[in-house]
Design a protein around this motif. Sequence first.
Motif, short mmCIF file in Angstrom:
data_model
loop_
_atom_site.label_atom_id
_atom_site.label_comp_id
_atom_site.label_asym_id
_atom_site.label_seq_id
_atom_site.Cartn_x
_atom_site.Cartn_y
_atom_site.Cartn_z
N LEU A 1 132.50 71.94 -36.80
CA LEU A 1 133.81 71.95 -36.13
C LEU A 1 134.60 70.70 -36.50
O LEU A 1 135.80 70.75 -36.78
N ALA A 2 133.91 69.55 -36.47
CA ALA A 2 134.55 68.27 -36.80
C ALA A 2 134.98 68.24 -38.26
O ALA A 2 136.12 67.89 -38.59
N GLU A 3 134.09 68.67 -39.15
CA GLU A 3 134.41 68.66 -40.59
C GLU A 3 135.61 69.55 -40.89
O GLU A 3 136.51 69.15 -41.63
N ASN A 4 135.62 70.75 -40.31
CA ASN A 4 136.72 71.68 -40.58
C ASN A 4 138.05 71.19 -40.01
O ASN A 4 139.11 71.61 -40.45
N ALA A 5 137.97 70.32 -39.01
CA ALA A 5 139.20 69.78 -38.41
C ALA A 5 139.62 68.49 -39.11
O ALA A 5 140.58 67.84 -38.71
N GLY A 6 138.87 68.09 -40.15
CA GLY A 6 139.22 66.87 -40.89
C GLY A 6 138.82 65.60 -40.16
O GLY A 6 139.37 64.53 -40.41
N LEU A 7 137.86 65.70 -39.24
CA LEU A 7 137.41 64.53 -38.47
C LEU A 7 136.10 64.01 -39.06
O LEU A 7 135.45 64.70 -39.85
N ASP A 8 135.70 62.84 -38.62
CA ASP A 8 134.42 62.29 -39.07
C ASP A 8 133.30 62.92 -38.25
O ASP A 8 133.21 62.70 -37.03
N PRO A 9 132.42 63.71 -38.88
CA PRO A 9 131.41 64.43 -38.10
C PRO A 9 130.42 63.50 -37.39
O PRO A 9 129.97 63.81 -36.28
N ILE A 10 130.10 62.37 -38.00
CA ILE A 10 129.12 61.47 -37.38
C ILE A 10 129.70 60.83 -36.12
O ILE A 10 129.08 60.84 -35.05
N ASP A 11 130.93 60.32 -36.24
CA ASP A 11 131.57 59.70 -35.06
C ASP A 11 131.69 60.71 -33.92
O ASP A 11 131.42 60.41 -32.76
N SER A 12 132.13 61.93 -34.27
CA SER A 12 132.31 62.98 -33.25
C SER A 12 131.00 63.30 -32.56
O SER A 12 130.94 63.43 -31.33
N LEU A 13 129.94 63.40 -33.33
CA LEU A 13 128.63 63.74 -32.79
C LEU A 13 128.09 62.65 -31.88
O LEU A 13 127.54 62.91 -30.81
N VAL A 14 128.31 61.39 -32.29
CA VAL A 14 127.85 60.25 -31.48
C VAL A 14 128.56 60.26 -30.13
O VAL A 14 127.94 60.07 -29.08
N GLU A 15 129.87 60.51 -30.15
CA GLU A 15 130.64 60.55 -28.89
C GLU A 15 130.16 61.69 -27.99
O GLU A 15 129.99 61.51 -26.78
N LEU A 16 129.95 62.85 -28.60
CA LEU A 16 129.50 64.01 -27.82
C LEU A 16 128.13 63.75 -27.19
O LEU A 16 127.91 64.06 -26.01
N ARG A 17 127.23 63.18 -27.98
CA ARG A 17 125.90 62.88 -27.43
C ARG A 17 125.99 61.92 -26.26
O ARG A 17 125.29 62.08 -25.25
N ALA A 18 126.85 60.92 -26.39
CA ALA A 18 127.01 59.92 -25.31
C ALA A 18 127.49 60.61 -24.04
O ALA A 18 126.98 60.36 -22.94
#
Length: 558
Positions: free
Chosen positions: A448-465
């Motif tokens: 979802l993050a990649e397709n939206a042009g976002l950084d997938p790692i940063d997005s995943l770290v935030e979601l996990r938090a």
Amino acid sequence: MAQQMGNQPLIVLSEDSQRTSGKDAQSMNIQAGKAVAESVRTTLGPKGMDKMLVDSTGNVIVTNDGVTLLSEMEIDHPAADMIVEVAETQEDEVGDGTTSAVVIAGELLSQAEELLDQDIHATTLAQGYRQAAEEATEALEEVAIDVEEDDDEILEQIAATAMTGKGAESARDLLSRLVVEAVQAVADDDGVDTDNIKVEKVVGGSIENSELVEGVIIDKERVSDSMPYFAEDADVAIIDGDLEIKETEIDAEVNVTDPDQLEQFLEQEEQQLKEMAEGIAAAGADVVFVDGGIDDMAQHYLAQEGIIAVRRVKASDQSQLARATGATPVSSVDDLTEDDLGFAGSVAQKEIAGDQRIFVEDVDDAKAVTLILRGGTDHVIDEVDRAIEDSLGVVRTTLEDGKVVAGGGAPEVDLSLSLRDYADSVGGREQLAVEAFADALEVIPRTLAENAGLDPIDSLVELRADHDAGDTSSGLDAYTGDTIDMAEEGVYEPLRVKTQAIESATEAAVMLLRIDDVIAAGDLAVADDDDDEDMPAGGPGGMGGGMGGMGGGMGGMM
């Protein structure tokens, strides 16, 4: 397969056969599964891209819908076919989440590949994956939210979520309202049969011109211009046959010796047809829908009686008419009685985008409805139709199950954390498979993050938090890149979309991992990474370039 006997190899398989064994077979199947997942991965989410498919006859399909893509692509690799089945099962069961299911299956295979390289046995992997899927299903039940049948707001949000990222997005508020109204109209004690919602595609106008008709629209015209255009408070008859003189089944020869005899024949036929029309009128019908043809003379008499007649009505339309009006279809006019008639407040021939159609509306209890979809071009309207199909499926599923979960990658992150905790309690090497399963689920928020042009790692770290802090419905907003509460935002998906995706993806991945031998009767081709041309199964050089007559090319198989 060759077996050495003395100096002479014994050939067991035919010369055309190809065989890939052990690690090569597993690797080939995993690559095929990953290739299928990769082909649909960029379509996932609200910012997913579309694909254009051109078939051998030049027909063009532009779509974002996973199952449409996979079924229209000409896939002929058996392992890839098994992944396509995941999408088809998902579509049949819940109508949405096909891309998610395939992407999860592909990622499960990808994670398995690393463990296989570490010499973990495929059976151990399969066992761990199954345990993880079972645990995931239970964990999903715990975070599910209950929805009432009449909670229109949430139902519309679910319908809108299913349309997100597809061609219908521009008018999704209107369309999701129409979808919910349609599903609620056809719901009865036996559940919801979406076959009772007919989708009529009309090219012309814009998507905003779409509307819901409580009743049925038949894509036909009345048989004669001398019949009325409309009937109010109409009694409706449905005849499952023809209004014509039956031909004799036996070959008979009749010698006509004088003109009076011929005249008598014709008069007799005319009289029979007149009696048919009078029989329909006597039963009290104002409108008659006929499965077969209507003789010209019968048309004349029906028009005289002021009856609207429509011929060659499809069986599916007839069953919808029966359900909407309460009419009982009969096989001939002789069987027609007043009790067989249905009722519609209005039956009229109207023009829509240049075409004449028969509208049967204002029925007592619309258990069959028609959704008129409008759009500027055929391609637009076809894609809106696919979005509506998904949307109808999720609303139906929600009404049947009454449970939803937040969208936007929230359940997957939550499951991933739960499974990592669960892995600690799993003994043996299966623990590694459960952890791999937890990693695999994160492919959804990552994509979802990649397709939206976002950084997938940063997005995943935030979601996990967020999820670690107990916010179980925190998901990714593809438009802003922030993590937000998806339940508050109204992004919901039916629980069954998620459970079905996980179950079918796991089953397909496990089945592929357990295969250690592929024996093909003919040529088995897998496209290589450069897409230059097909290469022999097992990769370049993996199969001895077409097996060398299954003898010399087998090497260690001797």
